[in-house]
Design a protein around this motif. Structure first.
Motif, PDB file in Angstrom:
ATOM      1  N   ILE A  45      26.052  52.514 -15.421  1.00 14.55           N
ATOM      2  CA  ILE A  45      27.071  51.433 -15.778  1.00 14.55           C
ATOM      3  C   ILE A  45      28.138  52.545 -16.374  1.00 14.55           C
ATOM      4  O   ILE A  45      28.268  53.253 -16.845  1.00 14.55           O
ATOM      5  CB  ILE A  45      26.730  50.406 -16.948  1.00 14.55           C
ATOM      6  CG1 ILE A  45      26.306  50.978 -18.216  1.00 14.55           C
ATOM      7  CG2 ILE A  45      25.645  49.616 -16.071  1.00 14.55           C
ATOM      8  CD1 ILE A  45      26.023  50.230 -19.459  1.00 14.55           C
ATOM      9  N   THR A  51      25.374  43.592 -19.029  1.00  6.15           N
ATOM     10  CA  THR A  51      24.622  43.794 -17.832  1.00  6.15           C
ATOM     11  C   THR A  51      24.703  42.388 -16.929  1.00  6.15           C
ATOM     12  O   THR A  51      24.167  41.411 -17.453  1.00  6.15           O
ATOM     13  CB  THR A  51      23.268  44.122 -18.000  1.00  6.15           C
ATOM     14  OG1 THR A  51      23.328  45.181 -19.099  1.00  6.15           O
ATOM     15  CG2 THR A  51      22.601  44.610 -16.816  1.00  6.15           C
ATOM     16  N   HIS A  55      24.050  44.249 -11.568  1.00  5.13           N
ATOM     17  CA  HIS A  55      23.484  45.406 -12.245  1.00  5.13           C
ATOM     18  C   HIS A  55      22.004  45.508 -11.929  1.00  5.13           C
ATOM     19  O   HIS A  55      21.066  46.411 -11.824  1.00  5.13           O
ATOM     20  CB  HIS A  55      24.034  45.800 -13.815  1.00  5.13           C
ATOM     21  CG  HIS A  55      25.246  45.958 -13.978  1.00  5.13           C
ATOM     22  ND1 HIS A  55      26.116  45.272 -14.841  1.00  5.13           N
ATOM     23  CD2 HIS A  55      26.235  46.779 -13.261  1.00  5.13           C
ATOM     24  CE1 HIS A  55      27.565  46.006 -14.714  1.00  5.13           C
ATOM     25  NE2 HIS A  55      27.337  46.548 -13.656  1.00  5.13           N
ATOM     26  N   ALA A  56      21.504  44.408 -12.876  1.00  5.96           N
ATOM     27  CA  ALA A  56      20.017  44.044 -12.885  1.00  5.96           C
ATOM     28  C   ALA A  56      19.353  44.246 -11.574  1.00  5.96           C
ATOM     29  O   ALA A  56      18.296  45.001 -11.369  1.00  5.96           O
ATOM     30  CB  ALA A  56      19.845  42.654 -13.572  1.00  5.96           C
ATOM     31  N   TYR A  59      19.054  47.907 -10.622  1.00  2.00           N
ATOM     32  CA  TYR A  59      18.194  49.015 -11.241  1.00  2.00           C
ATOM     33  C   TYR A  59      16.885  48.327 -11.109  1.00  2.00           C
ATOM     34  O   TYR A  59      15.905  49.055 -11.198  1.00  2.00           O
ATOM     35  CB  TYR A  59      18.480  48.907 -12.722  1.00  2.00           C
ATOM     36  CG  TYR A  59      19.780  49.441 -13.078  1.00  2.00           C
ATOM     37  CD1 TYR A  59      20.121  50.628 -12.435  1.00  2.00           C
ATOM     38  CD2 TYR A  59      21.101  48.617 -13.533  1.00  2.00           C
ATOM     39  CE1 TYR A  59      21.387  51.227 -12.655  1.00  2.00           C
ATOM     40  CE2 TYR A  59      22.407  49.359 -13.560  1.00  2.00           C
ATOM     41  CZ  TYR A  59      22.382  50.629 -13.045  1.00  2.00           C
ATOM     42  OH  TYR A  59      23.686  51.048 -13.216  1.00  2.00           O
ATOM     43  N   GLU A 107      28.017  48.190 -25.611  1.00  2.00           N
ATOM     44  CA  GLU A 107      27.479  47.493 -24.387  1.00  2.00           C
ATOM     45  C   GLU A 107      26.553  48.533 -23.758  1.00  2.00           C
ATOM     46  O   GLU A 107      25.690  48.083 -23.197  1.00  2.00           O
ATOM     47  CB  GLU A 107      28.734  47.728 -23.233  1.00  2.00           C
ATOM     48  CG  GLU A 107      29.948  46.826 -23.895  1.00  2.00           C
ATOM     49  CD  GLU A 107      29.497  45.319 -23.890  1.00  2.00           C
ATOM     50  OE1 GLU A 107      28.449  44.815 -23.439  1.00  2.00           O
ATOM     51  OE2 GLU A 107      30.152  44.189 -24.824  1.00  2.00           O
ATOM     52  N   THR A 108      26.460  49.775 -24.185  1.00  2.00           N
ATOM     53  CA  THR A 108      25.404  50.789 -23.610  1.00  2.00           C
ATOM     54  C   THR A 108      24.204  50.181 -24.248  1.00  2.00           C
ATOM     55  O   THR A 108      23.019  50.115 -23.919  1.00  2.00           O
ATOM     56  CB  THR A 108      25.775  52.106 -23.947  1.00  2.00           C
ATOM     57  OG1 THR A 108      26.607  52.728 -23.291  1.00  2.00           O
ATOM     58  CG2 THR A 108      24.600  52.993 -23.468  1.00  2.00           C
ATOM     59  N   PHE A 111      22.850  47.003 -22.894  1.00  2.00           N
ATOM     60  CA  PHE A 111      22.493  47.566 -21.526  1.00  2.00           C
ATOM     61  C   PHE A 111      20.863  47.920 -21.521  1.00  2.00           C
ATOM     62  O   PHE A 111      19.867  47.600 -21.007  1.00  2.00           O
ATOM     63  CB  PHE A 111      23.165  48.612 -20.841  1.00  2.00           C
ATOM     64  CG  PHE A 111      22.514  48.948 -19.596  1.00  2.00           C
ATOM     65  CD1 PHE A 111      22.523  48.436 -18.344  1.00  2.00           C
ATOM     66  CD2 PHE A 111      22.115  50.363 -19.517  1.00  2.00           C
ATOM     67  CE1 PHE A 111      21.925  48.904 -17.199  1.00  2.00           C
ATOM     68  CE2 PHE A 111      21.378  50.902 -18.444  1.00  2.00           C
ATOM     69  CZ  PHE A 111      21.332  50.251 -17.161  1.00  2.00           C
ATOM     70  N   ASP A 114      18.437  44.914 -22.258  1.00  2.00           N
ATOM     71  CA  ASP A 114      18.278  44.065 -20.907  1.00  2.00           C
ATOM     72  C   ASP A 114      17.379  44.995 -20.097  1.00  2.00           C
ATOM     73  O   ASP A 114      16.565  44.406 -19.679  1.00  2.00           O
ATOM     74  CB  ASP A 114      19.920  43.893 -20.217  1.00  2.00           C
ATOM     75  CG  ASP A 114      20.589  43.202 -21.167  1.00  2.00           C
ATOM     76  OD1 ASP A 114      20.134  42.256 -21.822  1.00  2.00           O
ATOM     77  OD2 ASP A 114      21.928  43.305 -20.594  1.00  2.00           O
TER      78      ASP A 114
END
Length: 412
Positions: A45, A51, A55-56, A59, A107-108, A111, A114
């Motif tokens: 990301i 996320t 994105h989800a 991955y 935000e990391t 992530f 999540d």
């Protein structure tokens, strides 16, 4: 960077057929052939937002590859980056009057939460661009020395660019024509109109320092890295050349993956840099493209906060084939929540329908370019037979629960 916490993956007896995946570069579905250690690089990301479902879905697809290789007895060296310095991150921080470092870290962290909730197996190496600055500088310096890169004749901003014509096989990964490349370069972070470039397609390697922007001192002069060379350096320094899978969303085919491969191949003289280029489709919302600009993103963290079972969310994202562009609806989530209940009801019974054939079919579907619709239908059929006929195999329920956990990552 530290990755998220891994979940335990149970072992299954036996194994399935070799994993076959679609390769964007050749346009064919063909077998993967990893050695003892399978090597995979998936682009991570840019942490300026939470996320979202696109994105989800991406991955989760590569998590299935990770799990299938492990089921086949391979060690897996999985590398993922975080683009924690780039124009979109700086722009979002400026818009929100936020510190770009704090924004990226926040935000990391979200992530990671999540991914852990969705039971995505973490990469062995989870590397931020900032911590790889020294590696990137070394790569850019070597490209300059070889003549594959050049400085702009610009007194104020002598940025460094990659001459894409120095890569003998440039264009093989995407297969796009020149007009398509030019259009996508302009749309996806390129600067084809920049004066002084040898060619409009040439990609930025090192952006010299600008007032008000973060920069790092280096032998190249103060500045910060371009996007594509970040992944080139991180992948090469951990996986070497000829690794098994280079992955990401289909919006990364060009320019990002084309250029990261071109950088690596110009640097090493080896081609191709990856054996398979694997790309996932886009997720829309109610029939419309999901994008930040439209403000219609659906975030994993928001769904979790609303009490959605992450396993129902995982099933919803696996219900469509990973390569297809598909739409998200609340009805889809409801359907998969119902499916999850049926599966859990079936494996909760003391005995079930015979499991060996179902597990064999589950492996076969996943081996066929991650045919998740077929895989889910296989478990559906077993669950229906178990719930309606009350199977007599005392080991079946546990066996199916274990297979669904190991191969699909769904905890029942």
């Amino acid at each position: 960077m530290q990755p998220w916490t891994s979940t335990q993956v149970p072992q299954l007896p036996g194994e399935g057929p070799p994993l076959r995946l679609h390769d964007t570069a050749t346009g064919t579905v063909r077998p993967t052939a990893p050695g003892h250690t399978a090597r995979m690089y998936v682009c991570g990301i840019t942490p300026y937002d939470a996320t979202h479902l696109g994105h989800a879905a991406t991955y989760l697809a590569f998590d299935l590859i990770h799990r299938y290789w492990r089921d086949a007895g391979h060690e897996v060296h999985y590398v993922q980056n975080v683009t924690d310095i780039d124009d979109p991150l700086l722009a979002r921080a400026q818009r929100d009057l936020d510190d770009w470092v704090v924004l990226g870290m926040r935000e990391t962290a979200l992530f990671r939460e999540d991914m852990e909730s969705l039971r995505v197996l973490p990469p062995r190496d989870f590397i931020g661009a900032v911590e790889a600055i020294g590696e990137i500088v070394e790569v850019v310096g070597k490209l300059l020395t070889s003549g594959a890169a050049y400085r702009l004749d610009d007194r104020m901003h002598p940025d460094i660019y990659f001459d894409h014509r120095s890569a003998e096989h440039f264009g093989y990964e995407s297969g796009y024509d020149a007009d398509t490349m030019a259009r996508l370069s302009a749309e996806r972070g390129g600067d084809p109109e920049r004066p002084g470039k040898r060619h409009p397609l040439d990609a930025l390697l090192w952006r010299t320092a600008r007032e008000g922007e973060p920069s790092w001192d280096s032998e190249l002069g103060p500045g910060r890295p371009g996007w594509h060379v970040e992944c080139c350096a991180i992948a090469l320094n951990r996986l070497g050349t000829g690794f098994d899978v280079q992955g990401g969303g289909s919006d990364l085919i060009f320019p990002h993956h084309e250029f990261s491969a071109a950088h690596a191949e110009a640097l090493t003289g080896e081609y191709p840099i990856a054996q398979h280029y694997v790309h996932t489709g886009m997720i829309g919302l109610n029939g419309k493209k999901m994008s930040k600009s439209k403000g219609n993103l659906v975030f994993v963290s928001r769904l979790r906060a609303d009490g959605v079972d992450p396993m129902a969310l995982r099933l919803a994202l696996l219900s469509g084939h990973y390569r297809t562009d598909r739409s998200w609806t609340s009805g889809l989530l409801d359907e998969e929540a119902t499916r999850l209940i049926r599966w859990r009801d079936a494996v909760a019974l003391p005995a079930g329908a015979p499991a060996a054939n179902a597990i064999s079919q589950l492996r076969a579907h996943l081996a066929d370019d991650l045919d998740t619709p077929g895989a889910l239908a296989t478990v559906d059929a077993w669950a229906t037979e178990t719930l309606t006929r009350r199977g007599r195999d005392a080991d079946a329920s546990a066996a199916v629960r274990t297979a669904v956990d190991a191969l699909l990552g769904v905890a029942l």
